[in-house]
Each structure stands twice: as C-alpha cells, then as structure tokens.
Motif scaffolding. Structure first.
Motif, short mmCIF file in Angstrom:
data_model
loop_
_atom_site.label_atom_id
_atom_site.label_comp_id
_atom_site.label_asym_id
_atom_site.label_seq_id
_atom_site.Cartn_x
_atom_site.Cartn_y
_atom_site.Cartn_z
N ASP A 88 0.83 -1.20 0.00
CA ASP A 88 0.00 0.00 0.00
C ASP A 88 0.87 1.26 0.00
N PRO A 89 0.65 2.21 -0.87
CA PRO A 89 -0.27 2.25 -2.00
C PRO A 89 0.22 1.41 -3.18
N ARG A 90 -0.66 0.54 -3.66
CA ARG A 90 -0.29 -0.37 -4.75
C ARG A 90 -0.39 0.33 -6.09
N TYR A 91 0.51 1.26 -6.27
CA TYR A 91 0.42 2.07 -7.49
C TYR A 91 1.23 1.44 -8.62
N ASP A 92 0.89 1.81 -9.83
CA ASP A 92 1.64 1.38 -11.00
C ASP A 92 2.39 2.60 -11.51
N ALA A 93 3.71 2.56 -11.39
CA ALA A 93 4.51 3.75 -11.71
C ALA A 93 4.34 4.19 -13.17
N ARG A 94 3.94 3.24 -14.05
CA ARG A 94 3.74 3.61 -15.45
C ARG A 94 2.51 4.49 -15.58
N GLU A 95 1.46 4.16 -14.81
CA GLU A 95 0.26 4.98 -14.83
C GLU A 95 0.53 6.34 -14.20
N VAL A 96 1.31 6.32 -13.11
CA VAL A 96 1.61 7.57 -12.43
C VAL A 96 2.44 8.45 -13.36
N ALA A 97 3.33 7.82 -14.12
CA ALA A 97 4.16 8.57 -15.07
C ALA A 97 3.27 9.23 -16.12
N GLU A 98 2.30 8.49 -16.59
CA GLU A 98 1.41 9.04 -17.60
C GLU A 98 0.63 10.23 -17.03
N ARG A 99 0.16 10.05 -15.81
CA ARG A 99 -0.59 11.12 -15.14
C ARG A 99 0.30 12.36 -14.96
N ARG A 100 1.52 12.12 -14.48
CA ARG A 100 2.41 13.26 -14.22
C ARG A 100 2.77 13.98 -15.51
N ALA A 101 3.02 13.20 -16.55
CA ALA A 101 3.37 13.80 -17.84
C ALA A 101 2.20 14.66 -18.33
N ARG A 102 1.00 14.15 -18.14
CA ARG A 102 -0.18 14.90 -18.57
C ARG A 102 -0.31 16.20 -17.77
N MET A 103 -0.12 16.09 -16.44
CA MET A 103 -0.24 17.27 -15.58
C MET A 103 0.74 18.36 -15.96
N SER A 104 1.97 17.94 -16.34
CA SER A 104 2.98 18.98 -16.58
C SER A 104 3.23 19.21 -18.07
N GLY A 105 2.37 18.69 -18.91
CA GLY A 105 2.54 18.92 -20.33
C GLY A 105 3.82 18.31 -20.88
N ALA A 106 4.24 17.21 -20.30
CA ALA A 106 5.49 16.57 -20.71
C ALA A 106 5.21 15.43 -21.68
N VAL A 107 6.26 15.01 -22.36
CA VAL A 107 6.15 13.88 -23.28
C VAL A 107 6.54 12.61 -22.55
N LEU A 108 5.69 11.60 -22.66
CA LEU A 108 5.97 10.29 -22.06
C LEU A 108 6.46 9.36 -23.16
N VAL A 109 7.63 8.75 -22.94
CA VAL A 109 8.13 7.76 -23.90
C VAL A 109 8.31 6.44 -23.17
N CYS A 110 7.54 5.42 -23.54
CA CYS A 110 7.69 4.09 -22.97
C CYS A 110 8.40 3.23 -23.98
N GLY A 111 9.46 2.54 -23.54
CA GLY A 111 10.22 1.74 -24.48
C GLY A 111 10.26 0.28 -24.10
N SER A 112 10.20 -0.60 -25.08
CA SER A 112 10.32 -2.03 -24.81
C SER A 112 10.45 -2.81 -26.12
N ALA A 113 11.04 -4.00 -26.00
CA ALA A 113 11.03 -4.92 -27.13
C ALA A 113 9.73 -5.72 -27.13
N THR A 114 9.09 -5.76 -25.96
CA THR A 114 7.87 -6.56 -25.83
C THR A 114 6.83 -5.73 -25.08
N PRO A 115 6.23 -4.76 -25.78
CA PRO A 115 5.32 -3.84 -25.09
C PRO A 115 4.11 -4.56 -24.50
N ARG A 116 3.52 -3.93 -23.51
CA ARG A 116 2.30 -4.46 -22.91
C ARG A 116 1.12 -4.19 -23.83
N ALA A 117 0.13 -5.02 -23.70
CA ALA A 117 -1.10 -4.81 -24.48
C ALA A 117 -1.68 -3.43 -24.20
#
Ligand code: ADP
Ligand code: ZN
Ligand code: ZN
Length: 728
Positions: free
Chosen positions: A344-373
């Motif tokens: 607790d808090p069982r947060y998902d840092a990827r979601e929090v990153a998306e939220r934070r990027a949205r709040m501050s007008g930032a660009v979110l770049v997620c990288g992977s060879a095997t992206p999530r659905a």
C-alpha cells in the motif's frame, strides 16, 4: 485577514482523514502548498503537509490554532496534487499517497523531526579567548593535544575528524570559551558503485542516428518542442538504439530549460541505462534508488529540488522526483511488472508517469522490445525494427520436453557442451530458485508442506543435508531423512531449481565456470552486481538464474540462451501468463548473440504448440500482440476493462469468505467474480473478489467505499482487507 493552511496529517492511521485547517501567522508567510509543517493535533504534535491555502475556514476563530513550525524541505505543489490523485486512484489514504512525494526520511508517524536532513558536521572555530590562549597572553593552561588543536584552528575552522581529536575534547574547549562550535552542511554523493556506475568512460554520442532512430526522435521532439503532452511507445528490440533516442530527447528537454525523469525497472539489473545517462550528462543527473542510504537519497532529492540536477534516473519511485518544468518522462523496459508496487499504496509507476506527464505537459516515452497490451492499445507507436549493428536476432528453437525426465533436453546439453568447447558464454534461465520444486515420499506419496501456508516446501541444498523452505513466508526446516508418516527413506525430488541446474552443469561442463543469479544470491549486498561482474569478467562461463538473468545487461560473448522451463510462467493462473512468457523468451533472446559470433536460443517446453511461444520463436511481437488483443477483447480483460482485486485475510476461511461476500453485496452494479478462496498464507485464510469494470474511476471509488464500510465493523478488527487496482 491571515490565510488558512489546509493540512493533511502525515499519519498512517486510516481513520484520520484531513485536511484540517490552521491559521498561518505572519512569521510563516512563506508557507504554501507543499510545505511540511509541525502542527498541534489535540494533545499531540504531528507532521502535516499543506495541500491548499485559502482565506476562509469553517473552524471558529477560538478553535483555530497555528502550526508550531515549518520544516526546512517542502514539496513542489504539482507533487502534492499527484500524491492526492494517487491515493484515490489506488484506494489508499491521503497520508500514504502523500508520503511517496515527501523528502526521503520525512516521518509519517507523529514524531517531530524529519529522519534526514542535509548532513551536518560539527565544526569548531577559534574564539578570541582561544587565540589569546595559544598566544600565551592569558593564564589559560593547555595540554599538548589541546594546544595542537587550537593552533590548527588558527588556520581556519575544522571538524573533530580533521583535527584528529575526540568530540569530547572540542566540547570541553567550547565550555571553556576557547572555541565556538557551529554546523557545516555537506552533501553526500553516492559513490560510483552505489550509483550503478562501474566503468566511467565518457561516451560520446554517435554522430549519426539511423533512419529509424531519427524518425522516432523527431516524433518525440515534435510535441516536446510544442510543449504539448504526448504518450509514445518506442517499440524496438534490444540493441535497436532506444537508449540513444532517450538520451537525445533528454538533451532536447534540457536545452529547453526543462527537466527529465528516466525510469528503469531496477537499477541493479539495468545498470547500463543509468550509467549512460551519467556519462552523457554528468552532474546534471541524480540517481535515486533503494540501495542508497537515507542520507544519500536525501541529498540527491535536494539536488533535484534545488535544480542542480535536472535528470532523475531511478526505479519506480523516480516518478516522484521533485523536478520542476518537466519536459520528458522515459519508462524503459515498460513491460516489467516491477513498476507495480506490491504494498500500500499499490500504485503502478507507469500509470503515475502518464498522469504526471499529462499534468505537466510533458512527453511520455515508454520503451520495450515486448510492449504491454495496454500500451500497444493506448499509445502512438514508434518503431525501431532492426538492431543498430544490423545483426540478426538469434534463431529460437522450441525443444519438446514431453517424455523427458532430465532437467535439460539432449539438444540443450549438446549446445552447452559446444559453448564449453569453444570457450564462450551461455545463460540458462530456470524459473525456480532452490534445488527442487517439491519432495515426495515414494512409498506413501506424502509431500512436505509449509505449516503456515498451503504450499509445498522447496528443497534447498546449501549444505549436503539440505533444508526445506517456504518461498512465501520464509519458514524453513531441516530436510527429513525419512518419511514421518510411513518411515520410508525413499524420497523423490521433483522439478529442477537453480541450485540443482547449477550443480548439474558444474559437473557436466567442468572446468567451465558456472555462476548463479537468483534471490538467494542477491541477498548479499551488491550480490547481483557482483555476480554479473564476475560473469562479465570471466573469459567463458555459464550464468544460471531466475528471471533476473533476462534483464537488460549486455554481454557480447553470450552465444546461447536456454529457457529451462517455459511452462512455469505459462501455467501461472493469470490472464497475463502468455504476455509474460512471450516477454521472457524475447528478452532472453535479446541477451544472446549480441557479438560477432551470433547466437541461438533454446526454449524447453511441454507445450511447443502454444501460440505465444511460436510468436516468440519468430520474434514477432506485432503478431503476438494482435492475437493477444483479440483474446483480451473477447474475454473483456485489460486494456478493454479494469480489474480490481479485493483480498480478505482472516484466521478462518469461513470468515474470510463471508467478509468478501459482504463487500460483493455492496457492488451490485459491477461485474464481480468470487469470493474464491486463495491458498492459506502465513497462517491467514484468504478469499478474493475480482471486479471487472468498463469505467475505472467510478469502480475504484465504489470498491473503496464498500471496503471502508465493511472494514468499519468493529467485529472485523482482525480481518484484513486489501484493494489492488490493476493487479499485475
Ligand atoms: P537499446 O536501448 O535499444 O538496447 P542502445 O541505444 O543501447 O539500444 O544501442 C545499442 C548499441 O548501439 C549501443 O552500444 C549504442 O551506443 C549503439 N548505438 C546506438 N545508436 C547508434 C547509432 N546511431 N550509430 C552507432 N551506434 C549506435
Ligand atoms: Zn511415506
Ligand atoms: Zn509458508
């Protein structure tokens, strides 16, 4: 009139929900959103965080009190908003959500001082009386040590350490008025090893990007330069140049006067990424991770807050870096479930990153060879289809294990012997640590179970007798020589763990060195880094280990990778089992054949027809995700719905089930599966509900309210209810 601070108490007590109002006195004019205050609370004094400042309060003037003191370090206002959002989004309390954004070491309990502050050394300076004393112009008598210390102080203030005297000596000189003692602030910089930086070479940027890199970078720079939020998925195999794209994007953000966060799943397992940012940006990088001491973390936090560092590299908590003017957030290896916090808090840092990027007008770049659905569905896709060096991905062979009784397929054995003959390197992935999965009496069929959990015990053989350990609660007992039920001494061991494969390979491949990397080996401090360094330094060898061996390190001499039991992840009863298995095999393939010798990958399985393995064997992430998306859509699984788990644990099964049923009753409008019993864990019986919702936010608040209502029943004091939004 004076203004009012709305203060959220930083206490872990679930019942205490603020915010509470306090009057800000004139001398605390600087107090604003994000200030940490020591406030009176009833008869106690507690820490609180200012979440709002206004000029009106419902509290009658005679009841309105003032804070006792502001604490030195506060939090950027944007992070206060993020912490509050997170508490709601993951069914936690405001205090726990806000605790994530506080300066490292700020107490969440009621104690009055923060746990860390800028480290201060006590330093002595000579007083006029001291000067007289060494000049002999007063009647003060000095011992030889005292005289020497005072003489050195005549050249400037020093600490006891610098003077080579005990603190007591300085204290007695102070009492006699010969020195004055003050404080000197010093910043602790983590050493290179702790920062995950081994080799310190300054890496020049490659002069020319590949066409694919240039196109991907342009797609990142376009919203960045327009200061517009965008969420982008950078899909590229290992070695396709993703990190170079992150580096250039971060450079562009800094050039705009903005800052960047770069998230990695775990520093110890992904040291290259952190190191490359340090090499490129030097002191402008701060690194936060859990192996740093509290003091080091505080100082890195401070450097970010003060603007000395403008890039924060770290695991999931880096998303809370106190940076202003954020331009870019990178989530490297975005498929890794380590981004989900399991307490607790069982947060998902990827979601929090998306939220934070949205709040501050930032660009979110997620990288992977095997992206999530999830990312495949939601984000704009950028692709790096080939390795920078144009080497082909290694061929992947599926080895059918049906009817075989050995831990390794004959083909895998031969391939490993070939590695020995040619003095190369191999990686063998074994999904279980220990010696064997479980032990069974050959005569009566008894299996050895954990007395506290409904799971079989795993045999570990750190010594010849061995011990049986529970991987869930830490219980262990000596391995029995005979069966307590029937007295038989014939015991069979089933399934191979890392220790057994290590021992077998050591014997079969001698004198080739065999290294083991798993949670047992990692328990030593720097255990992971040490083992990886040894494997790296060895001219040839085999690295045996759990999933850790599949993560982002780069060993060019590795020419063979073996997945010993691909079914272990496939059999896992979870809708992400295929995705995980696909990712694991692909990541391991990325570890092999990174040098001129090429490579091969062998995947041992009892079900070679499984589609996710067939896609992995063809390196076909797109094909896999296409099918996976159809399946998820048909079954109404994420990303086409949100899952919420409610887990109840109690001292008996009936109570656990009944409590879960009471929660379910309150969720009439939602699709609820269960209650279904989970295996007993640490003496607690458990029951689980699975909520499937099309609309996330209302479902989360409905579940939160239901759990609070049921949990408020005083008869359920010993029952624990846990909500997990978007479980991984
Ligand atoms: P990834 O992050 O996708 O695994 P990297 O960015 O680490 O890929 O690139 C792999 C290797 O190729 C690194 O050694 C990197 O320095 C090198 N590299 C990256 N881009 C280029 C380029 N445009 N030209 C030459 N070498 C490059
Ligand atoms: Zn028996
Ligand atoms: Zn147990």
């Amino acid at each position: 009139m004076s203004s009012i601070a709305r203060v959220e108490p930083l206490t872990t007590a679930r019942a205490l929900r603020g915010p509470f109002d306090y009057r800000i006195p004139h001398e605390m004019e600087g107090v604003g959103v994000g200030s940490v205050l020591l406030v009176p609370f009833g008869r106690r004094r507690i820490l609180g965080l200012v979440v709002d400042v206004c000029d009106h309060t419902e509290v009658p003037p005679d009841k309105l009190v003032e804070p006792l003191a502001p604490l030195e370090a506060g939090v950027p206002a944007e992070l206060v908003e993020l912490g509050r959002w997170l508490a709601d989004a993951y069914c936690s309390t405001p205090a726990r959500g806000l605790a994530l954004v506080l300066p490292p070491g700020t107490g969440t309990a009621s104690h009055a001082t923060p746990g860390a502050s800028t480290r201060e050394l006590l330093e002595a300076a000579l007083t006029p009386a001291g000067r007289d004393a060494i000049a002999g112009s007063s009647r003060t008598r000095l011992g030889p040590k005292q005289h020497a210390a005072l003489s050195r102080l005549a050249r400037g203030p020093s600490t006891a350490g610098e003077l080579g005297v005990a603190h007591g000596t300085l204290a007695s000189l102070e009492r006699r008025g010969l020195v004055s003692i003050g404080r000197r602030a010093v910043a602790r910089r983590p050493s290179g090893v702790d920062r995950g930086a081994g080799k310190r070479v300054t890496a020049a940027a490659p002069r020319v990007l590949t066409d694919a890199q240039a196109a991907a970078l342009a797609a990142v720079l376009e919203p960045l330069e327009a200061r517009r939020h965008a969420a982008l998925l950078l899909h590229g195999v290992t070695g396709s140049g993703k990190t170079e794209v992150y580096l250039r994007a971060a450079d562009a953000a800094l050039a705009q006067g903005r800052s960047a966060i770069v998230m990695v799943p775990e520093i110890a397992l992904t040291p290259q990424t952190a190191r490359r940012f340090e090499e490129r940006f030097g002191e402008r990088v701060a690194i936060l991770h859990s192996q740093l001491s509290l003091g080091e973390r505080y100082d890195e936090w401070r450097r970010l807050c003060d603007g000395q560092a403008r890039i924060c590299v770290g695991p999931r908590s880096a998303v809370f870096a106190p940076l202003t003017d954020l331009g870019l957030i990178v989530v490297d290896e975005e498929h890794d479930s380590a981004y989900k916090q399991e307490s607790d808090p069982r947060y998902d840092a990827r979601e929090v990153a998306e939220r934070r990027a949205r709040m501050s007008g930032a660009v979110l770049v997620c990288g992977s060879a095997t992206p999530r659905a999830e990312s495949w569905q939601r984000m704009r896709k950028l692709s790096l289809p080939a390795r920078v060096d144009n080497l082909d991905l290694p061929p992947v062979e599926l080895l059918d294990m049906r009817g075989l009784r050995h831990a390794l397929h004959p083909d895998a054995r031969r391939a490993l012997e070939d590695v020995r003959t040619r003095a190369r390197k191999a990686i063998v992935l074994v999904n279980r640590r220990g010696w064997s999965a479980f032990v069974e009496c050959r005569d009566c069929g008894r299996t050895w179970m954990c007395p506290h959990c409904d799971v079989t015990l795993t045999l570990h053989r750190d010594d010849p007798t061995g011990r049986l350990a529970c991987h869930h609660c830490g219980h262990w007992q000596p391995a029995a020589r005979s069966c307590p039920d029937c007295g038989s001494t014939a015991v069979s061991r089933h399934g191979a763990g890392t220790q057994r494969v290590e021992a077998e390979l050591r014997e079969a491949l001698a004198p080739l060195p065999v290294f083991r990397l798993d949670a047992d080996a990692a328990r030593r401090k720097h255990g992971i880094a040490e083992t990886l360094a040894q494997f790296d330094a060895a001219p040839a060898g085999v690295l045996v280990g759990t999933q850790m061996v599949a993560q982002g390190h780069d060993f060019p001499e590795v020419e063979l990778a073996v997945v010993q039991d691909a079914d272990a992840t496939l059999r896992f009863p979870d809708f992400r089992a295929e995705e995980r298995t696909f990712a694991l095999v692909s990541q391991l393939a990325g570890r092999s054949g990174r040098g001129p010798g090429g490579g091969r990958v062998m995947v041992q399985t009892m079900s070679p027809a499984t589609t996710c393995l067939r896609h992995a064997a063809r390196h076909d992430a797109e094909g896999f995700l296409g099918e996976e998306m159809d399946r998820r859509r048909a079954l109404h699984y994420p990303p086409f719905s949100t899952l919420i788990h409610v887990s109840v644990s109690a001292l008996d099964q009936e109570l656990a089930d009944r409590t879960a049923a009471r929660v379910a009753e309150r969720l009439g409008a939602l699709e609820v599966l269960g209650p279904a019993p989970l295996f007993r864990l640490k003496d607690m019986y458990r029951s689980r509900l699975v909520v499937k919702a099309a609309d996330r936010a209302p479902a989360v608040s409905a579940v939160g309210a239901a759990v609070r209502e049921v949990g408020a029943d005083r008869k359920l004091r010993n029952v624990k209810l846990v909500v997990d939004v978007d479980p991984q």
